[in-house]
Design an enzyme around this catalytic site. Structure first.
Site, short mmCIF file in Angstrom:
data_model
loop_
_atom_site.label_atom_id
_atom_site.label_comp_id
_atom_site.label_asym_id
_atom_site.label_seq_id
_atom_site.Cartn_x
_atom_site.Cartn_y
_atom_site.Cartn_z
CD GLN A 67 -2.14 -8.63 4.80
OE1 GLN A 67 -2.85 -7.71 5.15
NE2 GLN A 67 -0.95 -8.43 4.24
CG HIS A 117 6.82 -2.06 2.19
ND1 HIS A 117 6.80 -0.93 2.97
CD2 HIS A 117 5.57 -2.59 2.27
CE1 HIS A 117 5.60 -0.77 3.49
NE2 HIS A 117 4.83 -1.76 3.09
NE ARG A 155 -2.77 2.12 9.85
CZ ARG A 155 -3.20 1.09 9.12
NH1 ARG A 155 -2.55 -0.05 9.11
NH2 ARG A 155 -4.29 1.21 8.40
CG MET A 166 -1.91 -1.16 1.18
SD MET A 166 -3.46 -0.80 2.02
CE MET A 166 -2.88 -0.43 3.66
N GLY A 167 2.14 1.11 -0.35
CA GLY A 167 3.02 2.27 -0.43
C GLY A 167 3.53 2.72 0.93
CB ALA A 168 3.78 4.74 3.33
P1 AMP Z 1 1.41 -2.88 3.50
O1 AMP Z 1 1.98 -1.86 2.57
O2 AMP Z 1 1.40 -2.45 4.93
O3 AMP Z 1 0.08 -3.42 3.02
O4 AMP Z 1 2.40 -4.11 3.47
C1 AMP Z 1 2.76 -4.72 2.26
C2 AMP Z 1 3.53 -5.98 2.56
O5 AMP Z 1 4.69 -5.64 3.32
C3 AMP Z 1 2.73 -6.97 3.43
O6 AMP Z 1 2.98 -8.29 2.94
C4 AMP Z 1 3.31 -6.76 4.80
O7 AMP Z 1 3.20 -7.90 5.63
C5 AMP Z 1 4.76 -6.46 4.47
N1 AMP Z 1 5.43 -5.77 5.56
C6 AMP Z 1 5.01 -4.65 6.19
N2 AMP Z 1 5.87 -4.32 7.18
C7 AMP Z 1 6.84 -5.26 7.17
C8 AMP Z 1 8.00 -5.49 7.96
N3 AMP Z 1 8.34 -4.69 8.97
N4 AMP Z 1 8.78 -6.55 7.68
C9 AMP Z 1 8.44 -7.40 6.66
N5 AMP Z 1 7.36 -7.23 5.87
C10 AMP Z 1 6.57 -6.19 6.13
#
Ligand code: AMP
Length: 295
Positions: free
Chosen positions: A162, A46, A196, A39-41
């Site tokens: 998830q 990521h 976040r 979802m970016g940021a």
């Molecule tokens: P999001 O952008 O938050 O939807 O996350 C996209 C992907 O990145 C998802 O598969 C998350 O589980 C993964 N992700 C987010 N934070 C972390 C992290 N700290 N370490 C590893 N993977 C992450």
């Protein structure tokens, strides 16, 4: 107009048709394709998934789409951090071959009325306080997998529930993709990286780091044979003492099917499979984390 400041610029794709053409061409050329939905940021968590994707496959596609279907009306869809130009540069630097930026109207055309519910695994942990969430995630991930048709799709253990929901959906619906999981990337004080975290004030950021310390200490006590109920009670108290405002949940569950463990001490078999799961609030900011009890 977004530009990428990198010599080996990835291909930017906005439409399903363009994405499909690209992946079909790569498949015709005999390449394996790995897909990293986000979802970016973006942060190093990521980017570690992009790295994993590059290890698994010849071509890597990342997507950036803030999925409205997984936010409840009172949640932070409007304020969710958006930094597209910075994200594109990070993905280019990480060696992505293509970046998919879906168009909202194409993703959710008028009259959209289908949703996927992975009932069993969505009924506990985050599924209780966010009842809409996993259906929104499963639906968009199913769509993204159908649009991209990758050989591998990479998801982080940061969102462990998830990850299991997606694995179950892929199995139940016979989606021809291999789901690969990536370990949680943490800040130096152990806080799991999250988009976040940017919302946290300096003072709250210090408190947030204590989540990891408290979970580690609960794990060490549980591994010495302490009862689950008592340990979680004490950990809850210590989280409140260090400044967390609320606990959404703190539980020990199976890392395989999320079945609840406790209230007594864990058996040797349970210890091997168990994970600690926490969701805490500092003010309005909700942080989640999870860890395996036995590495
Ligand atoms: P999001 O952008 O938050 O939807 O996350 C996209 C992907 O990145 C998802 O598969 C998350 O589980 C993964 N992700 C987010 N934070 C972390 C992290 N700290 N370490 C590893 N993977 C992450």
């Amino acid at each position: 107009m977004v530009t990428i400041n990198n010599d080996s610029a990835p291909i930017l794709t906005h439409s399903i048709e363009h994405l499909r053409q690209q992946v079909q061409q790569w498949h015709r050329e005999g390449h394996k394709v790995a897909f990293v939905p986000t979802m970016g940021a973006l942060h190093f968590g990521h980017l570690s998934l992009v790295e994993l994707a590059r290890q698994k496959a010849d071509k890597t596609i990342a997507s950036i789409f803030v999925n409205p279907a997984q936010f409840a009306p009172h949640e932070d869809l409007a304020t969710y951090p958006r930094q597209e130009e910075d994200d594109l540069n990070k993905l280019a630097g990480a060696g992505c071959d293509s970046i998919y930026l879906p168009n909202s109207n194409e993703m959710y055309p008028g009259g959209f009325s289908t949703s996927i519910n992975v009932d069993d695994l969505s009924s506990n942990l985050c599924g209780i306080s966010r009842p809409h969430f996993f259906s929104g995630v499963a639906t968009v991930v199913c769509k993204l997998l159908n649009q991209c048709t990758p050989d591998f799709a990479i998801f982080g253990e940061k969102d462990y529930q998830q990850l299991l929901v997606i694995m179950r959906m892929v199995r139940d619906l016979d989606i021809p993709v291999e789901i690969v999981s990536g370990a949680i990337v943490r800040e130096s004080d152990g806080l799991a990286m999250s988009s976040r975290n940017a919302y946290l004030s300096d003072a709250n950021r210090k408190i947030a780091g204590q989540l990891n310390t408290s979970l580690q200490s609960a794990i060490s006590i549980l591994c010495q044979g302490a009862a689950v109920k008592r340990t979680l009670h004490d950990t809850t108290q210590s989280l409140r003492d260090v400044g967390f405002d609320e606990l959404d949940y703190l539980e020990i569950r199976s890392g395989t099917d999320l079945s609840l463990y406790g209230p007594g001490a864990l058996s040797t078999r349970q210890l091997q499979d168990a994970r600690i799961f926490a969701a805490v609030l500092i003010g309005k900011i909700r942080l989640i984390d999870n860890m395996k009890l036995k590495p």
